[in-house]
Structure formats: C-alpha cells, structure tokens
Design a protein around this motif. Structure first.
Motif, PDB file in Angstrom:
ATOM      1  N   THR A 206      76.493 -12.958  38.970  1.00 13.23           N
ATOM      2  CA  THR A 206      75.642 -13.255  37.832  1.00 13.23           C
ATOM      3  C   THR A 206      76.322 -12.828  36.545  1.00 13.23           C
ATOM      4  O   THR A 206      77.312 -12.076  36.564  1.00 13.23           O
ATOM      5  CB  THR A 206      74.270 -12.549  37.987  1.00 13.23           C
ATOM      6  N   SER A 207      75.842 -13.343  35.438  1.00 15.42           N
ATOM      7  CA  SER A 207      76.277 -12.918  34.113  1.00 15.42           C
ATOM      8  C   SER A 207      75.030 -12.968  33.245  1.00 15.42           C
ATOM      9  O   SER A 207      74.641 -14.025  32.766  1.00 15.42           O
ATOM     10  CB  SER A 207      77.371 -13.842  33.570  1.00 15.42           C
ATOM     11  N   GLU A 208      74.397 -11.829  33.076  1.00 19.14           N
ATOM     12  CA  GLU A 208      73.048 -11.810  32.536  1.00 19.14           C
ATOM     13  C   GLU A 208      72.856 -10.680  31.540  1.00 19.14           C
ATOM     14  O   GLU A 208      73.568  -9.670  31.566  1.00 19.14           O
ATOM     15  CB  GLU A 208      72.024 -11.669  33.669  1.00 19.14           C
ATOM     16  N   VAL A 209      71.874 -10.846  30.684  1.00 16.43           N
ATOM     17  CA  VAL A 209      71.504  -9.764  29.775  1.00 16.43           C
ATOM     18  C   VAL A 209      70.825  -8.657  30.560  1.00 16.43           C
ATOM     19  O   VAL A 209      70.176  -8.903  31.580  1.00 16.43           O
ATOM     20  CB  VAL A 209      70.575 -10.276  28.662  1.00 16.43           C
ATOM     21  N   THR A 210      71.010  -7.425  30.112  1.00 13.17           N
ATOM     22  CA  THR A 210      70.372  -6.290  30.752  1.00 13.17           C
ATOM     23  C   THR A 210      69.525  -5.548  29.727  1.00 13.17           C
ATOM     24  O   THR A 210      69.654  -5.749  28.515  1.00 13.17           O
ATOM     25  CB  THR A 210      71.411  -5.342  31.361  1.00 13.17           C
ATOM     26  N   SER A 211      68.684  -4.683  30.244  1.00 13.71           N
ATOM     27  CA  SER A 211      67.741  -3.988  29.373  1.00 13.71           C
ATOM     28  C   SER A 211      67.294  -2.716  30.071  1.00 13.71           C
ATOM     29  O   SER A 211      67.291  -2.646  31.308  1.00 13.71           O
ATOM     30  CB  SER A 211      66.528  -4.888  29.097  1.00 13.71           C
ATOM     31  N   PRO A 212      66.890  -1.692  29.302  1.00 17.49           N
ATOM     32  CA  PRO A 212      66.289  -0.512  29.941  1.00 17.49           C
ATOM     33  C   PRO A 212      65.011  -0.865  30.705  1.00 17.49           C
ATOM     34  O   PRO A 212      64.672  -0.198  31.685  1.00 17.49           O
ATOM     35  CB  PRO A 212      65.981   0.405  28.748  1.00 17.49           C
ATOM     36  N   ALA A 213      64.307  -1.909  30.263  1.00 14.29           N
ATOM     37  CA  ALA A 213      63.136  -2.390  30.998  1.00 14.29           C
ATOM     38  C   ALA A 213      63.578  -3.377  32.070  1.00 14.29           C
ATOM     39  O   ALA A 213      64.651  -3.986  31.981  1.00 14.29           O
ATOM     40  CB  ALA A 213      62.156  -3.052  30.035  1.00 14.29           C
ATOM     41  N   LEU A 214      62.754  -3.549  33.083  1.00 17.47           N
ATOM     42  CA  LEU A 214      63.078  -4.506  34.138  1.00 17.47           C
ATOM     43  C   LEU A 214      63.190  -5.913  33.568  1.00 17.47           C
ATOM     44  O   LEU A 214      62.343  -6.357  32.788  1.00 17.47           O
ATOM     45  CB  LEU A 214      62.004  -4.484  35.220  1.00 17.47           C
ATOM     46  N   THR A 215      64.224  -6.623  33.953  1.00 16.67           N
ATOM     47  CA  THR A 215      64.404  -8.010  33.557  1.00 16.67           C
ATOM     48  C   THR A 215      63.915  -8.926  34.680  1.00 16.67           C
ATOM     49  O   THR A 215      63.753  -8.489  35.826  1.00 16.67           O
ATOM     50  CB  THR A 215      65.876  -8.314  33.271  1.00 16.67           C
ATOM     51  N   PRO A 216      63.675 -10.212  34.388  1.00 16.43           N
ATOM     52  CA  PRO A 216      63.246 -11.120  35.455  1.00 16.43           C
ATOM     53  C   PRO A 216      64.211 -11.154  36.640  1.00 16.43           C
ATOM     54  O   PRO A 216      63.774 -11.207  37.793  1.00 16.43           O
ATOM     55  CB  PRO A 216      63.177 -12.476  34.739  1.00 16.43           C
ATOM     56  N   LYS A 217      65.511 -11.123  36.379  1.00 19.11           N
ATOM     57  CA  LYS A 217      66.456 -11.190  37.498  1.00 19.11           C
ATOM     58  C   LYS A 217      66.447  -9.903  38.324  1.00 19.11           C
ATOM     59  O   LYS A 217      66.633  -9.946  39.547  1.00 19.11           O
ATOM     60  CB  LYS A 217      67.860 -11.510  36.994  1.00 19.11           C
ATOM     61  N   GLN A 218      66.261  -8.761  37.684  1.00 16.65           N
ATOM     62  CA  GLN A 218      66.144  -7.524  38.459  1.00 16.65           C
ATOM     63  C   GLN A 218      64.920  -7.579  39.369  1.00 16.65           C
ATOM     64  O   GLN A 218      64.989  -7.192  40.537  1.00 16.65           O
ATOM     65  CB  GLN A 218      66.054  -6.325  37.522  1.00 16.65           C
ATOM     66  N   PRO A 246      78.270 -11.481  21.109  1.00 15.09           N
ATOM     67  CA  PRO A 246      78.720 -10.092  21.283  1.00 15.09           C
ATOM     68  C   PRO A 246      79.033  -9.766  22.734  1.00 15.09           C
ATOM     69  O   PRO A 246      78.270 -10.112  23.648  1.00 15.09           O
ATOM     70  CB  PRO A 246      77.525  -9.280  20.755  1.00 15.09           C
ATOM     71  N   GLY A 247      80.171  -9.109  22.950  1.00 14.40           N
ATOM     72  CA  GLY A 247      80.715  -8.936  24.290  1.00 14.40           C
ATOM     73  C   GLY A 247      79.822  -8.224  25.262  1.00 14.40           C
ATOM     74  O   GLY A 247      79.805  -8.537  26.465  1.00 14.40           O
ATOM     75  N   ASP A 248      79.052  -7.236  24.799  1.00 16.96           N
ATOM     76  CA  ASP A 248      78.221  -6.463  25.710  1.00 16.96           C
ATOM     77  C   ASP A 248      76.844  -7.073  25.924  1.00 16.96           C
ATOM     78  O   ASP A 248      75.965  -6.434  26.519  1.00 16.96           O
ATOM     79  CB  ASP A 248      78.070  -5.027  25.194  1.00 16.96           C
ATOM     80  N   SER A 249      76.646  -8.307  25.466  1.00 12.41           N
ATOM     81  CA  SER A 249      75.363  -8.967  25.711  1.00 12.41           C
ATOM     82  C   SER A 249      75.126  -9.171  27.201  1.00 12.41           C
ATOM     83  O   SER A 249      73.980  -9.148  27.665  1.00 12.41           O
ATOM     84  CB  SER A 249      75.314 -10.322  24.990  1.00 12.41           C
ATOM     85  N   THR A 250      76.200  -9.413  27.943  1.00 15.72           N
ATOM     86  CA  THR A 250      76.092  -9.512  29.399  1.00 15.72           C
ATOM     87  C   THR A 250      76.958  -8.413  29.984  1.00 15.72           C
ATOM     88  O   THR A 250      78.135  -8.610  30.282  1.00 15.72           O
ATOM     89  CB  THR A 250      76.554 -10.887  29.912  1.00 15.72           C
ATOM     90  N   SER A 251      76.377  -7.243  30.136  1.00 12.45           N
ATOM     91  CA  SER A 251      77.131  -6.086  30.618  1.00 12.45           C
ATOM     92  C   SER A 251      76.172  -5.083  31.234  1.00 12.45           C
ATOM     93  O   SER A 251      75.150  -4.747  30.623  1.00 12.45           O
ATOM     94  CB  SER A 251      77.912  -5.434  29.474  1.00 12.45           C
ATOM     95  N   GLY A 252      76.503  -4.618  32.428  1.00 12.92           N
ATOM     96  CA  GLY A 252      75.699  -3.587  33.067  1.00 12.92           C
ATOM     97  C   GLY A 252      74.675  -4.146  34.035  1.00 12.92           C
ATOM     98  O   GLY A 252      74.384  -5.339  34.062  1.00 12.92           O
ATOM     99  N   GLY A 253      74.131  -3.248  34.853  1.00 16.58           N
ATOM    100  CA  GLY A 253      73.058  -3.629  35.756  1.00 16.58           C
ATOM    101  C   GLY A 253      73.503  -4.156  37.099  1.00 16.58           C
ATOM    102  O   GLY A 253      72.648  -4.568  37.900  1.00 16.58           O
ATOM    103  N   SER A 254      74.807  -4.171  37.383  1.00 19.81           N
ATOM    104  CA  SER A 254      75.235  -4.538  38.734  1.00 19.81           C
ATOM    105  C   SER A 254      74.572  -3.581  39.714  1.00 19.81           C
ATOM    106  O   SER A 254      74.445  -2.378  39.441  1.00 19.81           O
ATOM    107  CB  SER A 254      76.753  -4.459  38.858  1.00 19.81           C
ATOM    108  N   GLU A 255      74.165  -4.094  40.874  1.00 17.36           N
ATOM    109  CA  GLU A 255      73.407  -3.237  41.779  1.00 17.36           C
ATOM    110  C   GLU A 255      73.512  -3.706  43.222  1.00 17.36           C
ATOM    111  O   GLU A 255      73.860  -4.857  43.501  1.00 17.36           O
ATOM    112  CB  GLU A 255      71.935  -3.182  41.356  1.00 17.36           C
ATOM    113  N   VAL A 256      73.196  -2.759  44.117  1.00 22.30           N
ATOM    114  CA  VAL A 256      73.046  -3.055  45.535  1.00 22.30           C
ATOM    115  C   VAL A 256      71.612  -2.714  45.899  1.00 22.30           C
ATOM    116  O   VAL A 256      71.143  -1.588  45.666  1.00 22.30           O
ATOM    117  CB  VAL A 256      74.025  -2.248  46.402  1.00 22.30           C
ATOM    118  N   VAL A 257      70.894  -3.702  46.439  1.00 29.54           N
ATOM    119  CA  VAL A 257      69.482  -3.550  46.797  1.00 29.54           C
ATOM    120  C   VAL A 257      69.348  -3.699  48.296  1.00 29.54           C
ATOM    121  O   VAL A 257      69.915  -4.625  48.890  1.00 29.54           O
ATOM    122  CB  VAL A 257      68.626  -4.613  46.071  1.00 29.54           C
TER     123      VAL A 257
END
Length: 500
Positions: A206-218, A246-257
């Motif tokens: 994925t290449s998605e926006v992240t947020s401190p709040a839960l996002t739809p993809k999370q 901006p480069g960090d618009s899609t950065s962070g939140g990689s995860e294993v569930v």
C-alpha cells in the motif's frame, strides 16, 4: 535406524519493509528504467540488512505499493505503460528474483505491469517471488479508480488466463499466500474470496496517508483479518519523493496484524524495519478448525450473497475492450456507476430509469431519415449529405442509450458512426467514444440539449446542439453550433423524418 525427520516449521518472521519510493514522473523511459534499477539495488541492500537484524527466520518480506515508480499523475496510459510498466519477463523482475534467491526468502511487492495480450494497456500487479527466484503468484488489481484492471477487459482476460489467475493463492512452505493491493483492503469481497480459496496470509502492498487516529485502511486490515482468520502483512511507503506532493504524506503505519485483529508490530514514519512479527501458522490453523462463533469463515453463506449481488448493476465489465482510456473515461465510469446506484430499482436494477426520467428521449426511439447541411460563418454551404439514424434504449447490456448514424454523400461515399450513452441519473445522459465526449438532457417536453467536444481538438472546440421534436413525434429539427475561441464559425442544420 535413521532419525525421524523433523516436521516443517509452521512459524517464521514476516517483515513489512517500509522503504521510500522514488517517483519516475517526468523522466524519459530510459531514465525511468535506470531509476528503477537503482531502487531495486537499494531495496536489495535493505532486505539483506533486515535479515541480519531480524534473524535467519525472516521468511517473508512485503514491499510497498508501486515502490519502483510511484503513481501516474496525469500521464496518458500509453506513456506510463512505456516508462513505468514492468514486462513480466523483464529485467526488473529478474533483479527482484535475485534478491529473493540471495536472501532465501519470499519477496512480495507491487508494480505496474505490461501484458502482451493487452498491448494497449497496463495493469497494476502484486506478486510473490519464492526463494528459488520464481514468481509463484501474480495478481492484477481489480479495483482501481484511474488505472485499467482485468475487469475492464473481462471477457478477453478470462479467455486468456481463466478465473484462477484472477484470484490466485500460492500454497508455499510458509503458508497459503495471497496479495491485496492498496485500497482493495476496503473491499471485503476480495479478501473473502481469497480466503475461501485457502489464503492464510494477505500480503498487502500500500501507499497511503497515515494519522494518529485510525484510518479507513487500518480499520480494513483489522476487519479483513478477523473476518477471514488470516494474517495481514501490510507495507506502506517510507516517503514518496520526486513529485510535488510532500514526501511524508504517505509514510508510516506499516504493520503486521494477526488473525484476531491484533496489531503485532507497527512502524512509525520514515524508512523502517520495525513492522516485523512472528507468523504462527499452527495457531491460525487450530483456530480455523475450532467450532464456535468466532470461526466466521465457517459460517459464510456464499450462495445467498451470490444471488443477491447478481441482481445489482453498478460498475460494468468490458468497458475498455480494444482501446486505451484517458482520465475522463475513468471519471465518467464512476459517475455512471453512481447514477445506477441512485436510480429507481426493480429487482435491484435501475431498469427503465432512463425511460422514466427522460420521456422525451424515449419518444426519439426509431429510425430517422434526413439531411445534414453545413454552413460557414458567411452563410456558404460547405457540405451536404443524407443520413439514416437509429436510436434505441436497450433493456440490458452495457449502455442505456444507443445510436447508429449512417451517412451517404452524393459521390457515393458512406460512413457509419456509433454513439453509446450511459444514463447518469437526474435526467442526464453521457457519451464517451474514441472520437468525442459529451452529455445531453431534456430542456422541456419538446427540446433536448447536447454539448460535446472532439477529443483530437480538446477543449478549444466545443459543439452545442438543440433537437426539437414535433408534436406528432414524426419530425425532428436539429441545429449544431461549432464554437472556437468564443465565436461560432460553423453551423450544421439537420432535418429528419421518422420512418419507423
């Protein structure tokens, strides 16, 4: 006596490698290929370092979406295909295979891909390469707003590849693997279909926006894991560079569930190998074999939903058969789907909507014989020819309105043009062919208004038409105005009689 061989291990480590994406937008095809080769070399070094960091039991690495190229930003399909699409047997896949073989692990990722069976298009593909360097899974994304998919050439695609290639699951020594691309994690039907085919681990690039709040993809990742008792290994970009965003618009939140929706590991922003965790196939399989309310896959009723889904007409297949689309085609496709969802329904389908909401158009059904006369701004007749038009409102099929124009000139020349239309709801109908794009609606009980552009001319030339139907429905008077740079330089006058 020979010792009893140890059973194969059912636990291992998986990594969602959060690495940066170097966009190729604005590069020449040769420069883009060089940039991709450099990205693969960098990723190869990162995979090697990650294995030393995580340990020798690292068996699966998932890469972000379109990690070698970034995404198209208005480039025509033909240009993006030539500069950014990987050939299935090309050097980029060979280089990625070498990384998997050198490190002795399974490597999953996502890239734009060409296909010799569909040379006019590209697809977005997710893949899995095994430790021997073989591509054991290739999945072409089915849900995409602005890129071609197999569903857009559905009949031809099934003839070439069959349904097993549309929804592939690779049975490997590290479990049954399947791929889900980007926003497709929000479509429960896809994950459920793959799980019904046996998938145990979803590789989610994925290449998605992240947020401190839960996002739809999370939320989607957790839901798909719980619904299917499956692991999700999701790799997001570690930054997207080389474009104005901006480069960090899609950065962070990689995860294993895990299969109960628990986040086992999650990365912060930037490039990272933090999203690494253990995959315990034995535990997953025990849970899938255990009766109880939580065993959701065992309680699915596919036949019930198959019958219900078959009643509904939303996005239609085969819209791109034989041609490359422009961005406007994708936008119009979605508008048409929204209109179908919004329209009145009988047995779940918006049947008859165009007849009910465009009653004047319905009176135009039939065959019309007439004459087209072209007049320039000085009043000089520049062309005249005879016409036979057939107008219909099909009860089924891809289009809601269908018109065939047959032209005949005095010197014997003939020409046939087909104009299919899609009802958008609210009394508006749209058409989009290789030559032109426009829309039309009813102004009152006698007059229909149209406007359109010729694609080769672009927005510089616009055409406006009024069609007046006589009270008895037997005669039509039509006028086109050809507007360039704000001035009318030509008019077309059309007089027609209904012959059947």
């Amino acid at each position: 006596m020979d010792p009893t061989p140890e059973p194969p291990r059912t636990d291992y480590r998986a990594l969602a490698l959060q690495t940066r994406t170097e966009a190729v937008n604005g590069l020449s095809p040769g420069e883009a290929r060089d940039a991709m080769a450099a990205s693969i070399a960098r990723i190869g070094a990162e995979v090697a370092a990650a294995k030393r960091w995580v340990g020798p039991d690292l068996r699966l690495v998932v890469l972000p979406e379109y990690v070698l190229t970034g995404f198209p930003m208005g480039e025509p399909v033909e240009r993006w295909r030539d500069m950014a699409a990987l050939a299935p047997d090309g050097p980029e896949y060979a280089a990625l295979a070498a990384v998997a073989a050198r490190e002795g692990l399974f490597l999953s990722g996502n890239a734009y891909e060409s296909d010799p069976h569909f040379p006019e298009l590209y697809f977005q593909a997710s893949f899995v390469i095994d430790p021997a360097g073989a591509v054991v899974l290739r999945y072409r994304r089915l849900h995409s707003l602005y890129s071609p998919t197999p569903y857009d050439v559905w009949d031809r695609y099934l003839d070439v590849y069959g349904m097993d290639a549309v929804l592939p699951v690779a049975r490997t020594e590290i479990g049954a693997l399947a791929c889900i691309a980007s926003e497709e994690i929000l479509y429960p039907e896809l994950a459920r279909a793959l799980a019904l085919r046996g998938a145990e681990v979803f590789c989610h690039s994925t290449s998605e926006v992240t947020s401190p709040a839960l996002t739809p993809k999370q939320i989607g990742r957790r839901a798909r894991a719980v619904e299917n008792l499956a692991y999700v290994v999701s790799a997001n970009s570690g930054g997207l560079h080389g474009i104005p965003i901006p480069g960090d618009s899609t950065s962070g939140g990689s995860e294993v569930v895990d299969y109960e929706g628990r986040v086992l590991a999650e990365a912060g922003g930037g490039e990272s190998i933090v999203a690494s965790a253990e995959i315990d196939l034995a535990a997953l399989r025990r849970n899938r074999a255990r009766p109880g309310m939580g065993n959701l896959p065992s309680r699915v009723k596919p036949a019930l939903w198959a019958d219900e889904y078959a009643r509904h007409d939303v996005e239609r297949p085969n819209g791109l058969d034989g041609r490359a689309p422009d961005r406007a085609w994708f936008a119009e496709r979605q508008r048409a789907s929204i209109a179908r969802l919004a329209g009145p329904r009988r047995r779940g389908r918006p049947m008859g909507t165009i007849r009910e909401e465009m009653p004047l158009l319905a009176r135009h059904e039939g065959r019309w014989r007439g004459t087209y006369t072209y007049i320039d701004a000085a009043g000089t007749v520049t062309d005249r020819h005879e016409s036979l038009l057939t107008c219909s409102l099909p009860e089924d099929g891809e289009y809601d309105y269908h018109q065939v124009n047959e032209y005949t000139w005095p010197d014997g020349r003939t020409e046939t043009r087909v104009f299919p239309g899609v009802y958008r709801g609210g009394g508006h109908c749209a058409f989009d062919t290789e030559r032109l794009r426009g829309e039309f609606w009813e102004l009152d009980e006698r007059v229909i208004y149209l406007n359109w552009i010729y694609k080769e001319e672009g927005e510089d030339l616009r055409l406006f038409e009024l069609i007046h139907l006589s009270a008895d429905g037997g005669h039509r008077s039509r006028v086109w105005q050809w507007i360039r740079d704000g001035a009318c330089y030509q008019r077309t006058l059309i007089d027609e009689v209904k012959i059947e």
